[in-house]
Design an enzyme around this catalytic site. Structure first.
Site, PDB file in Angstrom:
ATOM      1  N   ARG A 173     -10.411 -12.663  -4.790  1.00  0.00           N
ATOM      2  CA  ARG A 173      -9.711 -11.727  -5.655  1.00  0.00           C
ATOM      3  C   ARG A 173      -8.191 -11.827  -5.504  1.00  0.00           C
ATOM      4  O   ARG A 173      -7.452 -11.288  -6.317  1.00  0.00           O
ATOM      5  CB  ARG A 173     -10.142 -10.296  -5.314  1.00  0.00           C
ATOM      6  CG  ARG A 173     -11.581  -9.990  -5.664  1.00  0.00           C
ATOM      7  CD  ARG A 173     -11.997  -8.644  -5.078  1.00  0.00           C
ATOM      8  NE  ARG A 173     -11.076  -7.583  -5.441  1.00  0.00           N
ATOM      9  CZ  ARG A 173     -11.135  -6.882  -6.566  1.00  0.00           C
ATOM     10  NH1 ARG A 173     -12.069  -7.146  -7.449  1.00  0.00           N
ATOM     11  NH2 ARG A 173     -10.264  -5.923  -6.811  1.00  0.00           N
ATOM     12  N   ARG A 177       0.528 -17.686  -6.526  1.00  0.00           N
ATOM     13  CA  ARG A 177       1.365 -18.142  -7.636  1.00  0.00           C
ATOM     14  C   ARG A 177       2.518 -19.001  -7.115  1.00  0.00           C
ATOM     15  O   ARG A 177       3.109 -18.692  -6.095  1.00  0.00           O
ATOM     16  CB  ARG A 177       1.949 -16.946  -8.395  1.00  0.00           C
ATOM     17  CG  ARG A 177       0.914 -16.058  -9.034  1.00  0.00           C
ATOM     18  CD  ARG A 177       1.544 -15.188 -10.101  1.00  0.00           C
ATOM     19  NE  ARG A 177       0.568 -14.240 -10.604  1.00  0.00           N
ATOM     20  CZ  ARG A 177       0.486 -12.984 -10.208  1.00  0.00           C
ATOM     21  NH1 ARG A 177       1.331 -12.524  -9.312  1.00  0.00           N
ATOM     22  NH2 ARG A 177      -0.423 -12.182 -10.712  1.00  0.00           N
ATOM     23  N   ARG A 250     -18.189   0.484   3.736  1.00  0.00           N
ATOM     24  CA  ARG A 250     -16.965   0.873   4.426  1.00  0.00           C
ATOM     25  C   ARG A 250     -16.483   2.189   3.848  1.00  0.00           C
ATOM     26  O   ARG A 250     -16.572   2.439   2.645  1.00  0.00           O
ATOM     27  CB  ARG A 250     -15.884  -0.197   4.270  1.00  0.00           C
ATOM     28  CG  ARG A 250     -16.195  -1.467   5.021  1.00  0.00           C
ATOM     29  CD  ARG A 250     -16.235  -1.283   6.511  1.00  0.00           C
ATOM     30  NE  ARG A 250     -14.895  -1.150   7.082  1.00  0.00           N
ATOM     31  CZ  ARG A 250     -14.653  -0.825   8.345  1.00  0.00           C
ATOM     32  NH1 ARG A 250     -15.653  -0.531   9.165  1.00  0.00           N
ATOM     33  NH2 ARG A 250     -13.412  -0.753   8.784  1.00  0.00           N
ATOM     34  N   ARG A 281      -2.575   0.488   4.903  1.00  0.00           N
ATOM     35  CA  ARG A 281      -1.453   0.597   3.971  1.00  0.00           C
ATOM     36  C   ARG A 281      -0.910   2.015   3.930  1.00  0.00           C
ATOM     37  O   ARG A 281      -1.588   2.965   4.325  1.00  0.00           O
ATOM     38  CB  ARG A 281      -1.862   0.153   2.563  1.00  0.00           C
ATOM     39  CG  ARG A 281      -3.084   0.864   1.979  1.00  0.00           C
ATOM     40  CD  ARG A 281      -3.494   0.191   0.687  1.00  0.00           C
ATOM     41  NE  ARG A 281      -4.732   0.736   0.137  1.00  0.00           N
ATOM     42  CZ  ARG A 281      -5.322   0.301  -0.965  1.00  0.00           C
ATOM     43  NH1 ARG A 281      -4.777  -0.695  -1.644  1.00  0.00           N
ATOM     44  NH2 ARG A 281      -6.449   0.842  -1.405  1.00  0.00           N
ATOM     45  N   GLU A 301      -3.742   5.038   4.959  1.00  0.00           N
ATOM     46  CA  GLU A 301      -5.153   4.772   4.678  1.00  0.00           C
ATOM     47  C   GLU A 301      -5.792   4.034   5.857  1.00  0.00           C
ATOM     48  O   GLU A 301      -5.368   2.934   6.211  1.00  0.00           O
ATOM     49  CB  GLU A 301      -5.277   3.955   3.393  1.00  0.00           C
ATOM     50  CG  GLU A 301      -6.698   3.742   2.914  1.00  0.00           C
ATOM     51  CD  GLU A 301      -6.731   3.054   1.558  1.00  0.00           C
ATOM     52  OE1 GLU A 301      -6.186   3.625   0.598  1.00  0.00           O
ATOM     53  OE2 GLU A 301      -7.276   1.936   1.473  1.00  0.00           O
ATOM     54  N   ASP A 351     -13.932  -3.250 -10.665  1.00  0.00           N
ATOM     55  CA  ASP A 351     -12.682  -2.668 -11.100  1.00  0.00           C
ATOM     56  C   ASP A 351     -12.988  -1.638 -12.184  1.00  0.00           C
ATOM     57  O   ASP A 351     -14.074  -1.634 -12.769  1.00  0.00           O
ATOM     58  CB  ASP A 351     -11.746  -3.749 -11.644  1.00  0.00           C
ATOM     59  CG  ASP A 351     -11.160  -4.619 -10.541  1.00  0.00           C
ATOM     60  OD1 ASP A 351     -10.875  -4.070  -9.457  1.00  0.00           O
ATOM     61  OD2 ASP A 351     -10.998  -5.834 -10.766  1.00  0.00           O
TER      62      ASP A 351
END
Length: 368
Positions: A173, A177, A250, A281, A301, A351
């Site tokens: 995922r 670039r 999880r 994060r 988190e 998503d």
């Protein structure tokens, strides 16, 4: 036997809300129930000091599907937020996803061609390897340095397992670039609802009977008699009373606090990629809507292993659990009056646009 409702929908998250909306639009009588005190599932926002706080983790809507984008925009207005998180590794900040900014910060290389050669040199020993796990796949993609700094620690915190014991699918995922593009997603359409996700959920459920604070399993036989058909969006193993044992998930723990400062970190999300820092994060919620409030709200988190009583967030799709899920799926396939949908019921990472598409597709297959 005449029932009070055509559909009983268990769970008011995105799948349940879209399904209820579509069926109500077709003249069907729907009842939505949810064990939480408020509707919306993990999309629910909390309003703190003028800021829409993503209570269950950050959600950024993104899709290449124009029909789905048009669909959500009929229910609310979306802003132009672009997800461009940062990574913090040992106090140094790097751009995500991996792009020319990241590579310049690492190696001070400006040329995409030179970066490609640099990475090819690091991955050359893995060219002929068919990756068996996340660690091997990641190293084959970007080399050991990027893997060790940005992927290994974060992933092992997130999943509570060694990277060498996780499936390759998790890392697929993450984009790479060779341009100076910090947009995390490649999708054409992206944004966050103006006014927060509660606006979207409230529109989807407008005019539909919703009962919150109700646990389906506390009165299963009673609720099962209320409608002709049932839509279940919870954990499939729980629905079948853990007949084959619990599936692994999880869970997450959130620490949210208000800070009386204008700007805490300058970006919506900073990932902490080293394993020694216990949270994955920090989210600063005002940046999702370009807030100008005098204060700010941040959330740390923390990933934790799921146990009964916790919220299940992510299915652990390793071989062992996927094989166990197939046993439950066989039971589900035999049901004639129950529809199973959503991330938990299908034991699959979705998503938001995929969940919406799945619910709409299911509605289209049903005979009214």
């Amino acid at each position: 036997m005449i029932r009070d409702y055509d559909y009983l929908i268990i769970g008011s998250g995105l799948y349940g809300a879209v399904f209820a909306r579509e069926m109500t639009n077709k003249g069907k009588r729907c009842l939505v129930i949810d064990k939480r005190k408020e509707a919306g599932g993990n999309l629910r926002c909390e309003y703190i000091e003028g800021i829409n706080v993503h209570r269950y983790g950050p959600h950024i809507f993104h899709t290449d599907n124009k029909a789905i984008w048009d669909y959500v925009n009929t229910h609310c207005e979306f802003n132009h937020f672009v997800y461009s998180p940062m990574a913090n590794y040992k106090g140094m900040l790097y751009n995500l996803p991996f792009n020319m900014n990241t590579f310049y910060q690492l190696w001070k290389i400006k040329s995409p061609l030179e970066v490609r050669k640099y990475i090819e040199n690091q991955t050359s020993g893995f060219n002929k390897i068919n990756p068996r796990n996340l660690a091997e796949h990641a190293i084959k993609m970007v080399g050991e340095e990027v893997f060790n700094k940005f992927i290994k620690g974060y992933t092992e915190k997130q999943w509570g397992r060694e990277a060498s014991k996780l499936p390759c699918s998790i890392i697929k995922r993450i984009p790479i670039r060779y341009s100076f593009d910090n947009n995390y997603f490649d999708d054409r359409y992206q944004g966050v609802p103006v006014g927060g996700y509660n606006v979207l959920i409230n529109s989807l459920l407008n005019g539909i009977e919703v009962r919150t604070g109700i646990d389906f399993f506390s009165a299963r036989s009673h609720f099962s008699e209320l409608a002709q058909l049932m839509v279940f969006t919870g954990k499939l193993d729980e629905f079948y009373e853990y007949r084959f044992g619990s599936l692994a998930y999880r869970s997450l723990r959130f620490e949210t606090e208000y800070r009386p400062i204008n700007n805490y970190q300058g970006v919506a999300v900073v990932n902490y990629t080293e394993k020694e820092i216990p949270y994955t994060r920090i989210i600063e919620h005002k940046h999702f809507e370009f807030g100008k409030q005098p204060g700010t709200v941040i959330t740390k988190e923390y990933p934790i292993e799921w146990k009964k009583g916790n919220e299940a967030y992510y299915p652990v799709n390793d071989l062992y659990n996927n094989n166990k899920f197939k046993k439950y799926q066989k039971l589900a396939d035999c049901e004639s009056n129950i529809i199973f949908g959503g991330r938990l019921a299908e034991y699959k990472y979705y998503d938001m646009h995929q969940i919406i598409a799945s619910a709409i597709k299911k509605v289209k297959t049903l005979h009214y």
